[in-house]
Design a protein around this motif. Sequence first.
Motif, PDB file in Angstrom:
ATOM      1  N   SER A  78     -44.634  -6.486  -4.741  1.00 49.40           N
ATOM      2  CA  SER A  78     -44.990  -7.841  -4.331  1.00 49.40           C
ATOM      3  C   SER A  78     -43.784  -8.496  -3.652  1.00 49.40           C
ATOM      4  O   SER A  78     -42.642  -8.081  -3.827  1.00 49.40           O
ATOM      5  CB  SER A  78     -45.399  -8.667  -5.548  1.00 49.40           C
ATOM      6  N   GLY A  79     -44.058  -9.547  -2.886  1.00 49.50           N
ATOM      7  CA  GLY A  79     -42.966 -10.307  -2.294  1.00 49.50           C
ATOM      8  C   GLY A  79     -42.891 -10.175  -0.797  1.00 49.50           C
ATOM      9  O   GLY A  79     -43.695  -9.495  -0.147  1.00 49.50           O
ATOM     10  N   SER A  80     -41.871 -10.796  -0.259  1.00 47.42           N
ATOM     11  CA  SER A  80     -41.686 -10.871   1.185  1.00 47.42           C
ATOM     12  C   SER A  80     -41.099  -9.588   1.746  1.00 47.42           C
ATOM     13  O   SER A  80     -40.648  -8.703   1.005  1.00 47.42           O
ATOM     14  CB  SER A  80     -40.740 -12.032   1.507  1.00 47.42           C
ATOM     15  N   VAL A  81     -41.092  -9.512   3.064  1.00 50.91           N
ATOM     16  CA  VAL A  81     -40.468  -8.381   3.759  1.00 50.91           C
ATOM     17  C   VAL A  81     -38.997  -8.273   3.374  1.00 50.91           C
ATOM     18  O   VAL A  81     -38.485  -7.173   3.102  1.00 50.91           O
ATOM     19  CB  VAL A  81     -40.617  -8.544   5.287  1.00 50.91           C
ATOM     20  N   ARG A  94     -37.526  -9.320   0.651  1.00 52.13           N
ATOM     21  CA  ARG A  94     -37.375  -8.895  -0.736  1.00 52.13           C
ATOM     22  C   ARG A  94     -37.542  -7.385  -0.846  1.00 52.13           C
ATOM     23  O   ARG A  94     -36.765  -6.703  -1.524  1.00 52.13           O
ATOM     24  CB  ARG A  94     -38.387  -9.609  -1.622  1.00 52.13           C
TER      25      ARG A  94
END
Length: 485
Positions: free
Chosen positions: A101-104, A106
Motif C-alpha cells: 500500500s502507499g504512494s509511488v 513510499r
Amino acid sequence: MENTWQKGIQTQREECRDVDLNVQGEFPTWLDGTFIGNGPGQFEVGETALEHWFDALAMLRQIKITDGTARYSNRFVRSEDFKAAREDDRVRRSLPGTPASGSVLRRLYQALAGGLQDNPSIGVTRMNKKLYAVTESPVGLEIDPKTLETTDRRDLTTGLESDITLGHTHFEGNTQWGMGATFGSECAYTLFRRSEGNSPKPISRLQFDEHPPYIHAFALTEQYAVIPESSFGVNFRKLLFDTARGGTFLDAFASRDCQSQFHIIDRTTGERTAAVSADPFLIYHFANAYEESKSEAESESESESIVVDCVRFDDITAITDLTVENLRSEDPDLPEGDFVRYRLPLEGGTAERERLFRGPVEFPTINYDAYNARSYQYAYLAATDAGGLPTAIAKVDVEQTTAQRWSEDGLHPGEALFVPAPEPTAEDDGVLLSLATDGYDERSVLLCLDAETMTEQARAVLPHRVPYGFHGQFYETSNPTRSMA
C-alpha cells in the motif's frame, strides 16, 4: 461438479484455544504428540483482495493428540505484516502477487531500502528447543507451543551473507542444513550448516547475476546436497524498477536464458562435484534423494549417480497460475506437476528422468526421520483429480511404480505427514496425518490413515473450516523430531 475447493481458499478470522474435538474412529494408542501446520488464514487486507495464494496472512493450526483424544487451537502469527493489515488495513510490504500500500515514493523507498515481508506462512521449525513460523524471509517468528502466541523474532540470517533464508530446511538430529539467498545486481545462494546453539557455518555458495533461479527447497544425500537451478526466476533489476509502479515478485518472474541443472555439492568440502543439465523445470518440493552405486543403477550410464525424487513442473505457470482468482474458479487451470525420478551422474552430463506418478500432485512426504537421504520405497502425495485443490492422498511405491489412493467426495486432504509406530517393522509401519477441508460441511478434519493399507483409522472434527494449508510437522511428545523437510 460442485465447487467444493473454493471453501479451502476463503478467509477464516476466528481463533480457537484448546477446543476438545469429536473423534470418529480411534487413534492408535501409541500416537502421542502435536500436529502443527502453517498456511493461509486471511485473503484480504481491508478492501484489498490479495492476489496470490502465497500472499495470504499466516495462520497456525495445532492439534494435540494423547490417549485417543484431540484438542485444537488456531491463531494468526502476529507478524508486522499482520499488524499493519489488521490495525491499518494496509499491505506493509510487497507480497508475491500484491503490491504494498502507499504512494509511488513510499514503494520506491521500500525497494531501495530492501524492506522484506515477514509473513511466515510456509511452515514451522524447531531450533534450540524453540518453535518458529518461517517463510522465505530474514526472520523467524517465535511461537509459544502451548498458546500459539507470537513471542519474539529471530534474525535467521545472522552469521550469513544473506538477505533471507529459505523456509524449507533439513535436520539431522540437532544439526540444521539450510540455504540463504542474497539478491541484487549480483545474487547468490549459500548452503549452510547450523549445529544446536551455534552460528551457521557457510558450506558452499552459488553465484548468479541479477536474474537468479527461484529455489524453494533442496535435497540431501548422505554425502551431497542437491540444489536445483531452475530455468525460471525473479529478474531483480526489473523488480527494482517496477516496484514503485506497483510491480510485484510475480510481475518480475520470467524465464532465464540458462539451462536448468542440478548442482551436486559435497557436504564435507563444499566443492561442487558436478553440474548436471536437465530439460527446463521448476521444482518446489523434493521427496528424497540418495546415492546409487553402479551395481544398483538400471540406467545406461556406468558411473555412480544420485537418485532425486521430486514434483516437477514444466514452466512458469507453476507460480503464475496459483492466483486466488484462478484457484477459486469453477474451472481452474491447475499447474500439472508430475512426481518424477531423476538420475544424476556424478561425473556430470545430462540427467535421466522417469515419471513415477502422473500429476497434478504436490506436497511429497516420506518416512523422513528414518529414510531421508537414504534408499526408500514409499512416498506420499496430495493428488488432484479435478478442481483447484487436492482431492486424494496417493501412496507411491517408487520401486514398483505403483500407487494406492485414499479419497472422499468433497474432502480436500492436505500434506500427509508420516508418523512411525513404536519399534516399526516396515518402512510404512505407522500412520499418516492430514488436515483436510470439507467442502460440503464447511469444516476441517484431521485424518489419520493407516500408512500401510491407506485405510482411515480416525478423524478429528474441527469446530470450523480453516483454509487449505501448506506445511506442518508432527512433534512426538517423547521425541520431537522433524517429519518433513
